[in-house]
Design an enzyme around this catalytic site. Structure first.
Site, PDB file in Angstrom:
ATOM      1  N   GLY A 189       1.606   4.048   4.603  1.00 28.10           N
ATOM      2  CA  GLY A 189       2.486   3.214   3.787  1.00 28.10           C
ATOM      3  C   GLY A 189       2.830   1.893   4.458  1.00 28.10           C
ATOM      4  O   GLY A 189       3.411   1.879   5.536  1.00 28.10           O
ATOM      5  N   SER A 190       2.506   0.765   3.864  1.00 24.15           N
ATOM      6  CA  SER A 190       2.681  -0.504   4.547  1.00 24.15           C
ATOM      7  C   SER A 190       2.400  -1.661   3.593  1.00 24.15           C
ATOM      8  O   SER A 190       2.293  -1.464   2.387  1.00 24.15           O
ATOM      9  CB  SER A 190       1.738  -0.566   5.753  1.00 24.15           C
ATOM     10  OG  SER A 190       0.452  -0.120   5.382  1.00 24.15           O
ATOM     11  N   ARG A 191       2.234  -2.854   4.175  1.00 25.12           N
ATOM     12  CA  ARG A 191       2.051  -4.045   3.361  1.00 25.12           C
ATOM     13  C   ARG A 191       1.256  -5.080   4.147  1.00 25.12           C
ATOM     14  O   ARG A 191       1.330  -5.138   5.378  1.00 25.12           O
ATOM     15  CB  ARG A 191       3.443  -4.577   3.004  1.00 25.12           C
ATOM     16  CG  ARG A 191       3.505  -5.966   2.437  1.00 25.12           C
ATOM     17  CD  ARG A 191       4.947  -6.278   2.087  1.00 25.12           C
ATOM     18  NE  ARG A 191       5.257  -7.692   2.156  1.00 25.12           N
ATOM     19  CZ  ARG A 191       6.473  -8.189   2.018  1.00 25.12           C
ATOM     20  NH1 ARG A 191       7.494  -7.394   1.808  1.00 25.12           N
ATOM     21  NH2 ARG A 191       6.673  -9.474   2.089  1.00 25.12           N
ATOM     22  N   ILE A 194       1.967  -5.517   8.110  1.00 26.01           N
ATOM     23  CA  ILE A 194       3.384  -5.188   8.239  1.00 26.01           C
ATOM     24  C   ILE A 194       3.597  -3.687   8.109  1.00 26.01           C
ATOM     25  O   ILE A 194       3.169  -3.073   7.126  1.00 26.01           O
ATOM     26  CB  ILE A 194       4.215  -5.919   7.167  1.00 26.01           C
ATOM     27  CG1 ILE A 194       3.996  -7.431   7.272  1.00 26.01           C
ATOM     28  CG2 ILE A 194       5.698  -5.594   7.305  1.00 26.01           C
ATOM     29  CD1 ILE A 194       4.551  -8.204   6.098  1.00 26.01           C
ATOM     30  N   MET A 254       0.844  -1.193   0.000  1.00 27.54           N
ATOM     31  CA  MET A 254       0.000   0.000   0.000  1.00 27.54           C
ATOM     32  C   MET A 254       0.878   1.242   0.000  1.00 27.54           C
ATOM     33  O   MET A 254       1.713   1.415   0.894  1.00 27.54           O
ATOM     34  CB  MET A 254      -0.897   0.015   1.244  1.00 27.54           C
ATOM     35  CG  MET A 254      -1.920  -1.090   1.291  1.00 27.54           C
ATOM     36  SD  MET A 254      -2.774  -1.117   2.894  1.00 27.54           S
ATOM     37  CE  MET A 254      -1.536  -1.929   3.903  1.00 27.54           C
TER      38      MET A 254
END
Length: 230
Positions: free
Chosen positions: A187-189, A157, A99
């Site tokens: 901002g991440s995953r 994450i 993301m």
């Protein structure tokens, strides 16, 4: 546009800070270049943060049984076979969705079922694109048993910008594709670990929408139908 509850206090505080910065400039400086530039920059910053915390209402219209849906908006950056050692303790297919700060950052449950495991782990804040982010970064792991008996894992994450993971899921809760699992800020995953016999419907580079885009099909097996735990 609805704003996610995780962003309400941040947006109010940001508005107060920006107003406090802009007010004296307009009061004590000529209303020319500097006040106009500062106000324009402040507006851009506020709209960026406002956009980040938007929270669209979504309803999944597709087939639910045996189907896994993307938990987040973003881009598929990995589809690979790995060992999931925290809850599945077996080989699994990992599908990772990254993301960017421009994506919606609410996280949806990927399946209908029951939450059986939730754990938060402190860690580093490496770029979420890196493979080591799955094991080294700040993260939360959620183990869910689908209604057909198959287990999957969702891992939130944190990235280089994300400093807070919020997980709403708790053991014993009913998982519902239309409901939020959690939220990751800036901002991440999210990695989803599937049984190795799963039929993955996406490939690297595909764009997903949380709670909308079908990600995989995981059919029931004779073992999973009678299993009582992982």
């Amino acid at each position: 546009m609805k704003i996610h509850r995780e962003g309400t206090n941040i947006l109010v505080l940001l508005f107060i800070v920006l107003a406090a910065l802009n007010a004296p400039v307009w009061l004590f400086m000529p209303p020319y270049i500097i006040p106009c530039v500062l106000t324009a920059l402040s507006l851009v910053v506020y709209l960026f943060v406002f956009n980040f915390f938007r929270c669209p209402k979504r309803k999944y219209r597709g087939e639910r049984r045996d189907h896994v849906v993307s938990s987040v908006d973003g881009k598929v950056v990995a589809v690979e076979r790995v060992k999931e050692n925290e809850w599945l303790h077996s080989e699994a297919i990992m599908v990772s969705v990254f993301m960017s700060p421009l994506n919606v950052h609410a996280n949806w449950f990927p399946v209908d079922g029951r939450v059986e495991y939730v754990a938060h782990h402190r860690g580093r804040f490496l770029s979420a694109y890196l493979p080591k982010a799955s094991t080294d970064n700040e993260r939360s792991t959620i183990g869910i048993r689908m209604n057909n008996g198959r287990p999957i894992v969702v891992r939130q994450i944190a990235g280089a910008m994300a400093r807070r993971i919020v997980t709403y899921a708790y053991p014993g809760e009913e998982a519902d594709i239309d409901e939020h699992l959690g939220f990751i800020k800036f901002g991440s995953r999210v990695d989803i670990y599937l049984p190795v016999d799963a039929e993955v419907l996406l490939k690297i580079g595909d764009i997903t929408r949380g709670g909308v885009t079908p990600l995989a099909i995981v059919r029931a097996s004779d073992e999973s139908s009678s299993a009582s735990g992982v």
